[in-house]
Design an enzyme around this catalytic site. Structure first.
Site, short mmCIF file in Angstrom:
data_model
loop_
_atom_site.label_atom_id
_atom_site.label_comp_id
_atom_site.label_asym_id
_atom_site.label_seq_id
_atom_site.Cartn_x
_atom_site.Cartn_y
_atom_site.Cartn_z
N CYS A 78 0.72 -1.18 -0.13
CA CYS A 78 0.04 0.01 0.04
C CYS A 78 0.98 1.40 -0.07
O CYS A 78 0.87 2.19 -0.84
CB CYS A 78 -0.81 -0.23 1.29
SG CYS A 78 -2.26 -1.20 1.24
N ILE A 79 1.63 1.46 0.96
CA ILE A 79 2.25 2.68 1.29
C ILE A 79 3.19 3.13 -0.09
O ILE A 79 3.02 4.35 -0.48
CB ILE A 79 3.11 2.87 2.47
CG1 ILE A 79 2.25 2.30 3.78
CG2 ILE A 79 3.45 4.21 2.95
CD1 ILE A 79 0.88 3.01 3.85
#
Length: 440
Positions: free
Chosen positions: A276-277
């Protein structure tokens, strides 16, 4: 009885037939929770091994409890298949497939597109489709809705509902799991939102936020992860300056977080990993170009975070030169931990793997130890194996030990006591003071 009322009744009576497309880190925990809540659930995946393991009750996801998976499979509440024809029996279909970036840092939505088409071929009247994959604002309405309508011949809002509800999975989190993490739901129309929210309310022990549209829900998910990415970039930049000024950045953060308001602690490291990040903010920067906008803050934080693996290698070079008058080329380096975060086996976009590549490029003799990842496959297909164990004799055989993942199972006191030198990029050695120890 209208479509909304029929679906709400099935949710209340637990007769709703549920499907989950994609049985990975998001999909399998979601399928298990729905089955445990009493809904007959079918999991779909294109990988035969995953389907076989689920049907045998064998777990392969860290955040799923082995016994819970085995129980719902044995009871008949959960099964897995590669056959999308079974979508025709379902009332609720959640799509939780990967949304990576391509080589040009642009969204690769091929998995979402294909899964949507697979569902659309067998979508029945009176059902609801919910996308859980993180993606750019507009995906649900601009991409999925036309595919579903064209292939199925059904009309969204009349014959079926469509919504977006972003996953919020934090692998290894001891407190928040799928079951108790608040959910955001945004449907194409208020009725779709109400139906999707009703199911999650019956499955989860968490608050449900009803967004006014899928775009709001899609945007908020990108905001969550961009918030973290930008703040990690900020503290990494502070760490670079702190090194030059001979200031302990970890003590700086510890001091700052004593403020009870207006500050949240983020920590530096060898880079940013996970699905995600490091990826999701680029979905927004890509979409922003459609509106002739650039997102310089997001792009800058990405540049800083992407530079950290190389910084770890350059700093290691300085350590070896300063302390032992040795070059990187030919030095023996031990990497401790290769997962993207502590106490999990997830290697997705792990910065430790980039650090390893950079060390190898410099001609180092390299080994790694990670009990949670006894081996991993490189891009060229070759397999690299972890050291089977570490002990004082093993540690003493290396010129430098670099900690890139702070697994709690490692005896860091033993490592420091026996290493020629330790470079800790994760503050795994908190509380240990030694002349042969250096923090990021």
């Amino acid at each position: 009885m209208g479509l909304k009322e029929e679906l709400l009744q099935k949710i209340e009576q637990k007769t709703l037939q549920v499907g989950v497309v994609g049985l990975g880190y998001v999909g399998l925990p979601l399928a298990v929770e729905k089955a445990m809540a009493g809904y007959t659930t079918i999991g779909f995946d294109v990988q035969d091994d995953k389907v076989r393991m689920v049907n045998e009750g064998h777990n392969y996801i860290g955040d799923v409890v082995d016994e819970q998976l085995a129980d719902v499979v044995k009871s008949g509440k959960l099964k897995a298949t590669t056959n999308f024809e079974e979508v025709a029996t379902l009332d609720f279909i959640a799509i939780a497939v990967p949304t990576p970036l391509d080589l040009y840092q642009q969204p690769d939505i091929s998995y979402v597109r294909k899964s949507t088409a697979d569902v659309a071929r067998f979508l029945k009247r009176g059902s609801i489709v919910v996308l859980e994959s993180t993606t750019y604002p507009g995906t649900t309405e601009e991409l999925m809705k036309p595919i579903l309508e064209e292939i199925s011949g059904l009309k969204c809002g009349k014959d079926f509902y469509l919504a977006f509800s972003p996953e919020r999975v934090d692998p290894g989190n001891k407190l928040y799991k799928t079951k108790n993490t608040p959910k955001v739901v945004g449907g194409v129309g208020a009725d779709a939102t109400e139906v999707a929210a009703a199911l999650y309310e019956n499955v989860l022990d968490a608050d449900i936020f009803k967004a006014s549209s899928p775009k709001v829900a899609e945007m908020e998910k990108i905001l969550e992860n961009t918030y973290r990415n930008v703040n990690i970039g900020l503290v990494n930049e502070f760490a670079l300056l702190a090194d030059k000024m001979d200031i302990n950045i970890w003590e700086v953060v510890d001091a700052a977080k004593t403020k009870p308001y207006g500050f949240q602690a983020f920590y530096p490291g060898p880079g940013v990993g996970g699905h995600c990040i490091p990826l999701d903010p680029f979905y927004l920067t890509w979409k922003a170009r459609e509106y002739d906008m650039h997102m310089p803050l997001i792009e800058a934080s990405g540049t800083i975070n992407d530079s950290m693996p190389r910084y770890v290698v350059d700093r290691s070079m300085r350590i070896l030169s300063r302390k032992f008058k040795k070059a990187l080329n030919g030095s023996k380096i031990l990497i401790l931990g290769i997962a993207y975060k502590n106490d999990i086996d997830d290697l997705r976009d792990s910065p430790a793997l980039v650090v390893i590549e950079d060390f190898e490029f410099e001609g180092c003799e390299l080994d790694y130890f990670d009990a949670m990842n006894p081996s991993y496959k490189k891009a060229d297909g070759s397999v690299v194996e972890s050291l089977p164990e570490i002990n004082p004799e093993v540690i003493r055989s290396y010129d430098l030990v670099v900690i890139t993942t702070a697994h709690s199972t490692v005896d860091y006191r033993m490592v420091v006591d026996n290493a020629a030198y330790v470079f800790d990029t994760r503050y795994a050695t908190r509380g240990i003071e030694a002349d042969n120890l250096e923090l990021l």
